[in-house]
Enzyme design. Structure first.
Site, PDB file in Angstrom:
ATOM      1  N   TRP A 132       0.808  -1.229   0.000  1.00 17.52           N
ATOM      2  CA  TRP A 132       0.000   0.000   0.000  1.00 17.52           C
ATOM      3  C   TRP A 132       0.841   1.279   0.000  1.00 17.52           C
ATOM      4  CZ3 TRP A 132       2.144   2.287   4.069  1.00 17.52           C
ATOM      5  CH2 TRP A 132       2.676   1.468   5.062  1.00 17.52           C
ATOM      6  N   ASN A 133       2.153   1.181   0.245  1.00 19.98           N
ATOM      7  CA  ASN A 133       2.863   2.432   0.573  1.00 19.98           C
ATOM      8  C   ASN A 133       3.010   3.406  -0.606  1.00 19.98           C
ATOM      9  OD1 ASN A 133       4.783   0.732  -0.568  1.00 19.98           O
ATOM     10  ND2 ASN A 133       6.439   1.450   0.753  1.00 19.98           N
ATOM     11  N   LYS A 156      -3.028  -8.320  -7.245  1.00 16.97           N
ATOM     12  CA  LYS A 156      -3.614  -8.483  -5.913  1.00 16.97           C
ATOM     13  C   LYS A 156      -2.954  -7.383  -5.069  1.00 16.97           C
ATOM     14  CE  LYS A 156      -3.404  -9.770  -1.469  1.00 16.97           C
ATOM     15  NZ  LYS A 156      -4.220  -8.615  -1.033  1.00 16.97           N
ATOM     16  N   HIS A 157      -3.695  -6.320  -4.860  1.00 17.88           N
ATOM     17  CA  HIS A 157      -3.109  -5.187  -4.137  1.00 17.88           C
ATOM     18  C   HIS A 157      -3.355  -5.358  -2.635  1.00 17.88           C
ATOM     19  CE1 HIS A 157      -1.065  -1.485  -4.113  1.00 17.88           C
ATOM     20  NE2 HIS A 157      -1.518  -0.989  -5.239  1.00 17.88           N
ATOM     21  N   ALA A 158      -2.710  -4.509  -1.841  1.00 19.02           N
ATOM     22  CA  ALA A 158      -2.905  -4.563  -0.388  1.00 19.02           C
ATOM     23  C   ALA A 158      -4.374  -4.259  -0.074  1.00 19.02           C
ATOM     24  CB  ALA A 158      -1.994  -3.565   0.301  1.00 19.02           C
ATOM     25  N   SER A 159      -4.877  -4.876   0.996  1.00 17.03           N
ATOM     26  CA  SER A 159      -6.317  -4.813   1.287  1.00 17.03           C
ATOM     27  C   SER A 159      -6.787  -3.419   1.708  1.00 17.03           C
ATOM     28  CB  SER A 159      -6.665  -5.822   2.382  1.00 17.03           C
ATOM     29  OG  SER A 159      -6.482  -7.124   1.880  1.00 17.03           O
ATOM     30  N   SER A 209       6.541  -7.298   2.655  1.00 21.21           N
ATOM     31  CA  SER A 209       7.382  -7.677   3.795  1.00 21.21           C
ATOM     32  C   SER A 209       8.076  -9.021   3.550  1.00 21.21           C
ATOM     33  CB  SER A 209       6.502  -7.773   5.043  1.00 21.21           C
ATOM     34  OG  SER A 209       5.539  -8.787   4.837  1.00 21.21           O
ATOM     35  N   GLU A 230      10.562  -7.918  -4.021  1.00 20.12           N
ATOM     36  CA  GLU A 230      11.089  -6.629  -3.539  1.00 20.12           C
ATOM     37  C   GLU A 230      10.628  -6.503  -2.098  1.00 20.12           C
ATOM     38  OE1 GLU A 230      13.113  -4.839  -5.057  1.00 20.12           O
ATOM     39  OE2 GLU A 230      12.863  -5.247  -7.187  1.00 20.12           O
ATOM     40  N   CYS A 264      10.390   1.604   1.549  1.00 20.34           N
ATOM     41  CA  CYS A 264      11.380   0.537   1.701  1.00 20.34           C
ATOM     42  C   CYS A 264      12.798   1.096   1.583  1.00 20.34           C
ATOM     43  CB  CYS A 264      11.136  -0.547   0.662  1.00 20.34           C
ATOM     44  SG  CYS A 264      11.034   0.096  -1.010  1.00 20.34           S
ATOM     45  N   GLU A 361      13.605  -3.428  10.483  1.00 20.32           N
ATOM     46  CA  GLU A 361      13.170  -2.247   9.736  1.00 20.32           C
ATOM     47  C   GLU A 361      12.148  -1.458  10.562  1.00 20.32           C
ATOM     48  OE1 GLU A 361      10.727  -3.325   6.337  1.00 20.32           O
ATOM     49  OE2 GLU A 361      11.189  -1.438   5.335  1.00 20.32           O
TER      50      GLU A 361
END
Ligand code: NAP
Length: 456
Positions: A132-133, A156-159, A209, A230, A264, A361
């Site tokens: 999502w970032n 499939k993107h972040a929810s 992640s 990545e 990241c 991180e």
């Protein structure tokens, strides 16, 4: 839950139903069917659709920026810049893909052939699992080269960024790409395995992640499917005595708090030579303190909220743990008393090797400051994590520059600047930061069959 939740208020704005089994089945089928014909379209045709998509992104940039800010809290200015960067990414591959994927001649005589060369051909339907970032850029970094190479995409993107995910598929369709070239699947992470195991899906790319990467790579390995990963980073930012300290401090602040600290490739560990440590630390803390934290839609805001409630808890826990292990807070460190998931720009000094922050991180606006007595110690601290994504070093000494380029264990090294992703440069990490490369010619070739052609 797949939903838009405004991080500036914590309010759920809109919820979405997960795609059903039948919806997913239809989408995979359409992708596989489209891939069969799309691979034969010309580079010129694909480039025309890419440029039309870029035009739409530019024309719609204000609305797109507002949508991203609503979904994950980045400032409006940075959301608009991200949208325009996506348009640039589409244009870059429209202009360069044909040259990057041209047949590569080999020495035919040496292999007893009349002709010998490498031909780059698309793999087919590629699954992209994205974070999502940077809701648009992360996905475009995959989509632009993949589409120009003749592949089709399943996103499939972040929810927490469903509207951004749906918009991207829509804008690509409106740019002229045939139905089925790029589709968004509104599915949770639990549904990724069955899509990835489907024989009609050729390969997978994941940005996110380390646990997510490990899980997806294990499944892809089991299916013997090509994977690009990545993953996370804890980039070092080394400052040596010959550096321009004013410039190093100014860039350090940007490098740490960009995207509200959730990048990241943000610089996360600031390793400063002891001769300039006090000067750097004083100026850095002063500038971190001066940042305006607040509503991401306000043009005066430098740092908006973190994207998720859990994200803020994770950042807080790392700071508390660092203090418990002897670190000192130089500024920030306490969440403000207001709605939304805000966390202030924070500087922590004296993080000990037994604190989690030394190796983990921190995905928020928290900088860890380290003192190094010489370049050897600076490199030792810089390389002391399992990550290897970006790295930054500030020095005007040629021998030191050579040493940093040689010995920083990372996929990227930026000297007298900060790590940034450019379509023109390969992007990726070593060690636990990932596998493979995105962007530039390296990125477009990742999802190609490099077919050896030998003609007697
Ligand atoms: P995340 O939890 O790993 O989520 C990323 C994507 O993976 C989401 O679409 C997520 O879906 C999905 N996912 C999560 N667990 C999965 C699993 N077990 N199997 C399949 N899919 C799974 O990452 P995040 O917290 O959103 O993003 C932050 C991380 O991404 C940081 O570590 C950051 O450094 C890294 N990142 C790396 C890069 C890079 O280029 N190297 C760029 C940006 C971010 P759901 O949302 O549905 O859970």
């Amino acid at each position: 839950m797949i939903a838009t939740i405004n991080p500036a208020t914590g309010e759920t704005v809109k919820t979405f139903d997960d795609a059903s089994f039948d919806d997913v089945e239809r989408a995979i089928d359409l992708a596989a069917e489209t891939a069969k014909t799309y691979r034969s379209t010309t580079f010129a045709q694909r480039a025309e659709w890419m440029r039309a998509t870029a035009d739409l992104l530019e024309a719609e940039a204000d609305d797109v920026a507002a949508m991203m800010t609503l979904e994950m809290g980045k400032t409006l200015a940075s959301a608009k810049a991200e949208t325009l960067k996506c348009a640039k990414g589409f244009r870059y591959y429209a202009d360069n893909a044909e040259t990057m994927l041209a047949d590569e001649p080999a020495d035919a005589e040496a292999v007893n052939a009349s002709q010998a060369y490498t031909r780059y051909q698309p793999l087919g339907a590629v699954l992209a699992v994205m974070p999502w970032n940077f809701p648009l850029w992360q996905a475009v970094r995959f989509a632009a080269p993949a589409l120009m190479a003749g592949n089709v995409g399943l996103l499939k993107h972040a929810s927490n960024v469903p509207q951004s995910a749906l918009y991207l598929a829509d804008v690509i369709r409106r740019g002229g790409f045939p139905e089925g070239c790029f589709q968004t699947l509104l599915i949770g992470s639990g549904a990724v395995e069955s899509v990835l195991r489907d024989p009609r899906v050729a390969a997978v790319t994941l940005t996110g992640s380390e646990p997510a990467g490990r899980s997806v790579a294990a499944i892809a390995g089991d299916e013997v499917k090509h994977t690009v990963l990545e993953l996370g980073g804890s980039d070092p930012y080394v400052v040596m005595p010959s550096a321009d300290i004013e410039a190093a401090v100014k860039t350090a602040v940007t490098a740490r708090v960009q995207n509200n600290g959730q990048s990241c490739i943000a610089a996360k560990r600031f390793i400063v030579h002891t001769d300039v440590y006090d000067d750097f630390a004083a100026k850095f803390v002063e500038q971190m303190k001066a940042l305006t934290v607040g509503d991401p839609t306000d043009p005066n805001t430098d740092v908006g909220p973190l994207a998720t409630e859990q994200g803020r808890v994770d950042v807080e826990d790392l700071v508390v743990d660092a203090i418990a292990h002897g670190a000192e807070i130089l500024c920030g460190g306490t969440r403000p008393d207001r709605p939304g998931w805000y966390y202030p720009p924070t500087v922590v000094a004296g993080v000990t090797p037994d604190a989690q922050m030394y190796t983990d991180e921190v995905f928020g606006p928290v900088a860890a400051l380290y003192r190094a007595v010489d370049i050897d110690e600076a490199l030792e601290i810089a390389n002391a994590t399992t990550f290897g994504l970006g790295s930054n070093a500030w020095t005007t000494d040629d021998a030191e520059i050579d040493r940093f380029i040689a010995d920083l264990d990372a996929g990227q090294v930026f000297i007298n600047g900060m790590t940034v992703s450019y379509p023109e440069l390969p992007f990726g990490g070593t060690r636990r930061s990932g596998v493979g490369r995105e962007l530039a010619a390296h990125g477009i070739r990742e999802f190609c069959n490099a077919k050896t052609v030998w003609i007697g």
